[in-house]
Design a protein around this motif. Structure first.
Motif, PDB file in Angstrom:
ATOM      1  N   ASP A 127       0.819  -1.219   0.000  1.00  0.00           N
ATOM      2  CA  ASP A 127       0.000   0.000   0.000  1.00  0.00           C
ATOM      3  C   ASP A 127       0.851   1.267   0.000  1.00  0.00           C
ATOM      4  O   ASP A 127       0.355   2.342  -0.354  1.00  0.00           O
ATOM      5  N   GLU A 128       2.103   1.155   0.400  1.00  0.00           N
ATOM      6  CA  GLU A 128       2.972   2.326   0.442  1.00  0.00           C
ATOM      7  C   GLU A 128       3.510   2.706  -0.938  1.00  0.00           C
ATOM      8  O   GLU A 128       4.054   3.796  -1.115  1.00  0.00           O
ATOM      9  N   LEU A 129       3.349   1.832  -1.911  1.00  0.00           N
ATOM     10  CA  LEU A 129       3.872   2.088  -3.246  1.00  0.00           C
ATOM     11  C   LEU A 129       2.964   3.024  -4.016  1.00  0.00           C
ATOM     12  O   LEU A 129       1.747   3.073  -3.807  1.00  0.00           O
ATOM     13  N   GLN A 130       3.551   3.765  -4.932  1.00  0.00           N
ATOM     14  CA  GLN A 130       2.789   4.702  -5.751  1.00  0.00           C
ATOM     15  C   GLN A 130       1.977   3.928  -6.782  1.00  0.00           C
ATOM     16  O   GLN A 130       2.490   3.050  -7.473  1.00  0.00           O
ATOM     17  N   THR A 131       0.705   4.266  -6.886  1.00  0.00           N
ATOM     18  CA  THR A 131      -0.174   3.586  -7.832  1.00  0.00           C
ATOM     19  C   THR A 131      -0.268   4.373  -9.133  1.00  0.00           C
ATOM     20  O   THR A 131       0.029   5.558  -9.189  1.00  0.00           O
ATOM     21  N   GLY A 132      -0.683   3.689 -10.157  1.00  0.00           N
ATOM     22  CA  GLY A 132      -0.906   4.317 -11.457  1.00  0.00           C
ATOM     23  C   GLY A 132      -2.231   3.856 -12.024  1.00  0.00           C
ATOM     24  O   GLY A 132      -2.786   2.823 -11.613  1.00  0.00           O
ATOM     25  N   LYS A 133      -2.751   4.608 -12.974  1.00  0.00           N
ATOM     26  CA  LYS A 133      -4.057   4.283 -13.555  1.00  0.00           C
ATOM     27  C   LYS A 133      -3.886   3.345 -14.748  1.00  0.00           C
ATOM     28  O   LYS A 133      -2.948   3.463 -15.522  1.00  0.00           O
ATOM     29  N   THR A 134      -4.816   2.435 -14.860  1.00  0.00           N
ATOM     30  CA  THR A 134      -4.836   1.514 -15.986  1.00  0.00           C
ATOM     31  C   THR A 134      -6.273   1.188 -16.332  1.00  0.00           C
ATOM     32  O   THR A 134      -7.164   1.260 -15.468  1.00  0.00           O
ATOM     33  N   THR A 135      -6.533   0.880 -17.575  1.00  0.00           N
ATOM     34  CA  THR A 135      -7.883   0.509 -18.020  1.00  0.00           C
ATOM     35  C   THR A 135      -7.869  -0.939 -18.477  1.00  0.00           C
ATOM     36  O   THR A 135      -6.871  -1.442 -19.000  1.00  0.00           O
ATOM     37  N   SER A 136      -8.983  -1.594 -18.267  1.00  0.00           N
ATOM     38  CA  SER A 136      -9.096  -2.987 -18.675  1.00  0.00           C
ATOM     39  C   SER A 136     -10.534  -3.292 -19.034  1.00  0.00           C
ATOM     40  O   SER A 136     -11.462  -2.577 -18.625  1.00  0.00           O
ATOM     41  N   LEU A 137     -10.720  -4.339 -19.826  1.00  0.00           N
ATOM     42  CA  LEU A 137     -12.053  -4.783 -20.205  1.00  0.00           C
ATOM     43  C   LEU A 137     -12.497  -5.880 -19.254  1.00  0.00           C
ATOM     44  O   LEU A 137     -11.735  -6.804 -18.953  1.00  0.00           O
ATOM     45  N   THR A 138     -13.711  -5.767 -18.785  1.00  0.00           N
ATOM     46  CA  THR A 138     -14.290  -6.815 -17.950  1.00  0.00           C
ATOM     47  C   THR A 138     -15.504  -7.389 -18.669  1.00  0.00           C
ATOM     48  O   THR A 138     -16.231  -6.670 -19.355  1.00  0.00           O
ATOM     49  N   TYR A 139     -15.706  -8.662 -18.499  1.00  0.00           N
ATOM     50  CA  TYR A 139     -16.784  -9.357 -19.200  1.00  0.00           C
ATOM     51  C   TYR A 139     -17.720  -9.983 -18.186  1.00  0.00           C
ATOM     52  O   TYR A 139     -17.289 -10.566 -17.199  1.00  0.00           O
ATOM     53  N   SER A 140     -19.000  -9.835 -18.443  1.00  0.00           N
ATOM     54  CA  SER A 140     -19.998 -10.556 -17.662  1.00  0.00           C
ATOM     55  C   SER A 140     -20.830 -11.377 -18.633  1.00  0.00           C
ATOM     56  O   SER A 140     -21.101 -10.941 -19.746  1.00  0.00           O
ATOM     57  N   GLU A 141     -21.191 -12.541 -18.206  1.00  0.00           N
ATOM     58  CA  GLU A 141     -21.822 -13.486 -19.131  1.00  0.00           C
ATOM     59  C   GLU A 141     -23.179 -12.995 -19.614  1.00  0.00           C
ATOM     60  O   GLU A 141     -23.561 -13.246 -20.750  1.00  0.00           O
ATOM     61  N   TYR A 142     -23.896 -12.269 -18.776  1.00  0.00           N
ATOM     62  CA  TYR A 142     -25.235 -11.821 -19.134  1.00  0.00           C
ATOM     63  C   TYR A 142     -25.377 -10.316 -18.947  1.00  0.00           C
ATOM     64  O   TYR A 142     -24.832  -9.746 -18.012  1.00  0.00           O
ATOM     65  N   ASP A 143     -26.144  -9.699 -19.848  1.00  0.00           N
ATOM     66  CA  ASP A 143     -26.398  -8.272 -19.802  1.00  0.00           C
ATOM     67  C   ASP A 143     -27.842  -8.054 -19.358  1.00  0.00           C
ATOM     68  O   ASP A 143     -28.772  -8.644 -19.925  1.00  0.00           O
ATOM     69  N   GLU A 144     -28.046  -7.210 -18.364  1.00  0.00           N
ATOM     70  CA  GLU A 144     -29.390  -6.937 -17.844  1.00  0.00           C
ATOM     71  C   GLU A 144     -30.198  -6.122 -18.866  1.00  0.00           C
ATOM     72  O   GLU A 144     -29.703  -5.155 -19.429  1.00  0.00           O
TER      73      GLU A 144
END
Length: 340
Positions: A289-306
């Motif tokens: 937790d003491e380390l510097q974080t950076g932003k990243t984007t990723s794709l997430t998949y869900s099996e069903y769409d409401e």
């Protein structure tokens, strides 16, 4: 593929015929009550603005809205939903020792099983990080490249056993070198390695390689698992016999804490010994937790769409139409013969 998220609500459709029967019964009673006042044709002439068909239409609109409402609360779902999620974390390479000595049972249920439990818990806590997974014994192999899909990391983790690496030993230095190649070139994200091992290094170069990693900006942390007093190694993962050397003596594997601490110190990280509690996980979490974080984007998949929102809009339109239709004829549309 199509399904309902809460199909139990579809049982409400069995109440709809009862509602229809009650409506028909009430209309029959109303008709009989009106007939007591006189002939229906004469009464219609006395009430020219009355439109029975409008009242029927209003009922069927309400009926349709109720049916759509049942479908809505049953949560219709189909297709695959893809979302772009922005996370803020670090790049974390996890290396786990799978040598035969990790089958020793000086921690419960054994070193390897306990190591997987610790790492599974750590992955749960580091769900915003990018994670890679390495297994090593006499050689090191990338089990899973760097990814933001931490759930896949847990799946790979569950499949780990000593058979993944045919050459025995504990090549910690090779694991660190391979881990360095797993990181991306993103300079904004901090980079760290977590190595969980019993510390019986047979390579001899791990301290120097850890120092090189620290110069490159990668923090090397070690989790020692086992006991300095040592424990015999089962001949098989589930066997009761123990491994022996060429002279027939039972092989005892001991945690080499001194070497593990030297590697961690050289790598700019810290060392902690794992036991049957979660203290090692908490220590790792605090350190990372003491380390510097950076932003990243990723794709997430869900099996069903409401798809319930589409039905909600249909219900809204139906109810608005029901409100707009009067029980009697609208004088503004007297000449429009939609309802006679």
């Amino acid at each position: 593929m199509f399904r309902f998220g809460n199909p139990e609500y579809l049982w409400l459709f069995f109440a709809m015929p009862l509602l229809l029967a009650v409506y028909i019964y009430l209309n029959i009673r109303k008709r009989k009550d009106v007939q007591k006042l006189g002939n229906l044709s004469t009464l219609k002439m006395m009430m020219p603005e009355l439109s029975l068909k409008r009242s029927y239409l209003k009922f069927w609109l309400i009926f349709a809205a109720l049916c759509a409402g049942i479908f809505m609360i049953a949560r219709p779902q189909f297709g695959t939903k893809v979302e772009t999620v922005e996370k803020e974390g670090i790049e974390l390479v996890i290396a786990i020792d799978v040598s035969n000595s990790m089958l020793a049972e000086d921690v419960s249920p054994n070193r390897l099983a306990r190591a997987k439990q610790i790492l599974s818990r750590l992955i749960d806590l580091r769900r915003n990080d990018k994670v890679a997974l390495i297994v090593f014994a006499g050689e090191a192999y990338v089990q899973m490249p760097l990814t933001s899909d931490t759930q896949s990391a847990k799946i790979f983790l569950n499949t780990i056993d000593p058979n993944l690496v045919p050459i025995q030993g504990t090549a910690i230095g090779q694991a660190i070198s391979l881990g360095m190649s797993c990181f991306s070139g993103d300079q904004e994200m901090s980079k760290a390695m977590v190595i969980i091992t019993d510390g019986e290094d047979h390579g001899g170069s791990a301290v120097d390689i850890a120092a090189e990693a620290a110069k490159a900006g990668v923090m090397i942390n070690l989790v020692g698992i086992g006991s300095p007093d040592g424990s015999p190694i089962p001949a098989t993962e589930y066997g009761s016999n123990f491994m022996t050397d060429s002279e027939g003596n039972v092989v005892v594997s001991r945690l080499n804490e001194q070497m593990a601490m030297e590697i961690a110190q050289s790598g700019g990280g810290f060392y902690v010994r794992a036991d049957n509690s979660n203290s090692a996980v908490r220590a790792l979490e605090t350190q990372l937790d003491e380390l510097q974080t950076g932003k990243t984007t990723s794709l997430t998949y869900s099996e069903y769409d409401e798809k319930f929102s589409m039905l909600a809009w249909i219900i809204l339109v139906i109810l608005v139409l029901e409100i707009l239709f009067y029980d009697k004829k609208n004088p503004l549309f007297r000449n429009v013969r939609v309802f006679k």
